[in-house]
Design an enzyme around this catalytic site. Structure first.
Site, mmCIF file in Angstrom:
data_model
loop_
_atom_site.group_PDB
_atom_site.id
_atom_site.type_symbol
_atom_site.label_atom_id
_atom_site.label_comp_id
_atom_site.label_asym_id
_atom_site.label_seq_id
_atom_site.Cartn_x
_atom_site.Cartn_y
_atom_site.Cartn_z
ATOM 1 N N MET A 226 0.842 -1.246 -0.354
ATOM 2 C CA MET A 226 0.250 0.210 -0.330
ATOM 3 C C MET A 226 0.782 1.086 -0.302
ATOM 4 S SD MET A 226 -2.998 -1.018 1.700
ATOM 5 C CE MET A 226 -3.402 -0.879 4.311
ATOM 6 N N LEU B 5 6.816 3.432 1.472
ATOM 7 C CA LEU B 5 7.348 2.271 1.031
ATOM 8 C C LEU B 5 8.204 2.080 1.919
ATOM 9 C CD1 LEU B 5 7.608 0.948 -2.241
ATOM 10 C CD2 LEU B 5 6.385 0.452 -0.766
ATOM 11 N N GLY C 130 10.837 -2.920 4.829
ATOM 12 C CA GLY C 130 10.489 -4.072 4.843
ATOM 13 C C GLY C 130 9.742 -4.231 4.204
ATOM 14 N N HIS C 131 9.078 -3.560 3.354
ATOM 15 C CA HIS C 131 8.534 -3.958 1.697
ATOM 16 C C HIS C 131 9.884 -4.087 0.756
ATOM 17 C CE1 HIS C 131 5.611 -0.592 3.553
ATOM 18 N NE2 HIS C 131 4.854 -1.761 3.249
ATOM 19 N N GLY D 272 5.112 -10.382 3.595
ATOM 20 C CA GLY D 272 5.343 -10.607 5.269
ATOM 21 C C GLY D 272 4.804 -10.694 6.577
ATOM 22 N N ASP E 77 2.737 -8.692 9.188
ATOM 23 C CA ASP E 77 1.022 -9.192 9.293
ATOM 24 C C ASP E 77 0.707 -10.588 8.787
ATOM 25 O OD1 ASP E 77 -0.098 -6.597 8.275
ATOM 26 O OD2 ASP E 77 1.900 -6.830 6.779
ATOM 27 N N GLN F 67 -3.080 -12.615 7.887
ATOM 28 C CA GLN F 67 -3.102 -11.499 6.602
ATOM 29 C C GLN F 67 -2.379 -12.789 5.728
ATOM 30 O OE1 GLN F 67 -2.865 -7.663 5.322
ATOM 31 N NE2 GLN F 67 -0.519 -8.116 4.415
ATOM 32 N N VAL G 90 11.039 -7.261 9.127
ATOM 33 C CA VAL G 90 12.263 -6.283 9.479
ATOM 34 C C VAL G 90 11.533 -5.569 10.865
ATOM 35 C CG1 VAL G 90 13.770 -4.551 8.294
ATOM 36 C CG2 VAL G 90 12.224 -6.396 7.467
ATOM 37 N N LEU H 107 8.839 -2.187 11.284
ATOM 38 C CA LEU H 107 8.688 -1.442 10.448
ATOM 39 C C LEU H 107 7.073 -1.150 10.082
ATOM 40 C CD1 LEU H 107 12.066 -0.907 8.179
ATOM 41 C CD2 LEU H 107 11.460 -0.074 10.612
HETATM 42 P P1 AMP Z 1 1.431 -2.762 3.602
HETATM 43 O O1 AMP Z 1 1.879 -1.916 2.798
HETATM 44 O O2 AMP Z 1 1.527 -2.387 4.250
HETATM 45 O O3 AMP Z 1 0.012 -3.017 2.583
HETATM 46 O O4 AMP Z 1 2.194 -4.081 3.714
HETATM 47 C C1 AMP Z 1 3.028 -4.572 1.845
HETATM 48 C C2 AMP Z 1 3.651 -5.813 2.628
HETATM 49 O O5 AMP Z 1 5.218 -5.670 3.165
HETATM 50 C C3 AMP Z 1 2.646 -6.925 3.556
HETATM 51 O O6 AMP Z 1 2.984 -8.590 2.716
HETATM 52 C C4 AMP Z 1 3.413 -6.814 4.723
HETATM 53 O O7 AMP Z 1 3.581 -7.594 6.104
HETATM 54 C C5 AMP Z 1 5.144 -6.167 4.402
HETATM 55 N N1 AMP Z 1 5.268 -5.450 5.154
HETATM 56 C C6 AMP Z 1 4.860 -4.599 5.871
HETATM 57 N N2 AMP Z 1 5.974 -3.987 7.048
HETATM 58 C C7 AMP Z 1 6.908 -5.249 6.804
HETATM 59 C C8 AMP Z 1 7.616 -5.802 8.036
HETATM 60 N N3 AMP Z 1 8.043 -4.652 8.936
HETATM 61 N N4 AMP Z 1 8.487 -6.470 7.645
HETATM 62 C C9 AMP Z 1 8.319 -7.173 6.566
HETATM 63 N N5 AMP Z 1 7.388 -7.222 5.651
HETATM 64 C C10 AMP Z 1 6.615 -6.404 6.049
#
Ligand code: AMP
Length: 284
Positions: A30, A33, A36-37, A149, A152, A155, A178, A186
């Site tokens: 989403m 970034l 983690g992303h 990741g 979540d 998820q 991460v 993060l």
């Molecule tokens: P989001 O933009 O929050 O929907 O996250 C997109 C993807 O990045 C999802 O699969 C999340 O689980 C992963 N993600 C978000 N934060 C982290 C993190 N700190 N470490 C690893 N993956 C992450």
């Protein structure tokens, strides 16, 4: 990096460049970034020949419109970061591109209770929206491997169940969380935390770490009780702290009951809702 804002452009490119010896990795995000992303992108690059990333703030997974409005958006920086790490394709569509026929959800998936616990209790409709958007993005990008990741955790379980229920020919790869040097996971939402909020937010990762250390010494109930007491004495507002089976997501009564145990937490800090988790036993 190829950059598409329309499904037509994206699909034309994918169809024209399709070849049997390619392995396509897909990372849905989403935006806003962070490392983690980027770790998901890098993981994809290490096992796939091409990596597609999407940046799309999906309205159907927000159960509160104020949360959707406040969600951080940094498109220019996202493009810069994705270019820097060598992403092959970026898909950054508007809502009307993803849902040309409206946002009504026609997917009927039996999540076998995975959607009823934890996040599902506090964010009604959230996982239906997650499954809807991931399904739609998979339809558009047609990847071999989907990277998500562990941050979540629930998820990942929901999407894994969707892949199984719909017999999709896609491998789900769950990437480690991460964290920053202090232990804070993060998250795009962290930018909304004040410096004090960042300090206060450490109670999430500390409670998980403590659960991991004490699991073999103390009962599950006493760990949960201790964490709840710690939260009640802090400024963070706890929504849930649960120790669950890593597959069914049902609460675990005793450490010996299963070989895969995860602690999951959600709490409000500084008006920001944060989630985190830690595998206490076993793993994927
Ligand atoms: P989001 O933009 O929050 O929907 O996250 C997109 C993807 O990045 C999802 O699969 C999340 O689980 C992963 N993600 C978000 N934060 C982290 C993190 N700190 N470490 C690893 N993956 C992450």
């Amino acid at each position: 990096m190829y950059f598409f804002k329309t499904t037509e452009g994206l699909q034309r490119h994918i169809n024209q460049n399709k070849s049997s010896n390619q392995k396509i990795g897909f990372v849905p995000t989403m935006g806003a970034l962070h490392q983690g992303h980027l770790s998901l992108i890098q993981q994809s690059q290490s096992v796939c020949s091409h990596t597609i990333c999407s940046v799309f703030v999906n309205p159907t997974q927000f159960n509160e419109s104020s949360d959707l409005q406040k969600y951080p958006r940094t498109p220019a920086k996202d493009v810069e970061l994705l270019t820097m790490v060598g992403t092959d394709i970026l898909f950054m569509p508007q809502v009307s591109e993803v849902y040309p026929n409206g946002t009504a959800n026609n997917l009927a998936i039996d999540f076998q209770g995975l959607d009823q616990v934890m996040e599902g209790k506090f964010r009604p409709g959230h996982f239906e929206g997650v499954a809807q958007v991931v399904h739609r993005l998979l339809e558009l990008t047609k990847p071999d491997v989907l990277f998500m990741g562990q941050k979540d955790f629930q998820q990942c379980a929901i999407v894994g169940r969707m892949i199984e229920a719909l017999s999709l020919d896609i491998e789900l790869y769950v990437c480690p969380i991460v964290r920053d040097d202090s232990g804070l996971a993060l998250s795009s939402r962290n930018v909304r935390l004040s410096p004090q909020g960042k300090e206060q937010a450490l109670i999430l990762s500390k409670s998980l770490q403590e659960a991991k250390v004490t699991l073999e010494k103390e009962s599950v109930q006493s760990i949960v009780d201790t964490v709840k007491t710690q939260f009640s004495e802090s400024t963070a507002e706890l929504e849930y702290f649960e120790i669950v089976d890593g597959r069914s997501l049902q609460p675990v009564a005793d450490e010996k009951d299963t070989d895969f145990i995860v602690a999951c937490v959600a709490a409000w800090v500084d008006g920001v809702r944060l989630i985190d988790n830690m595998i206490l036993k076993g793993g994927f």
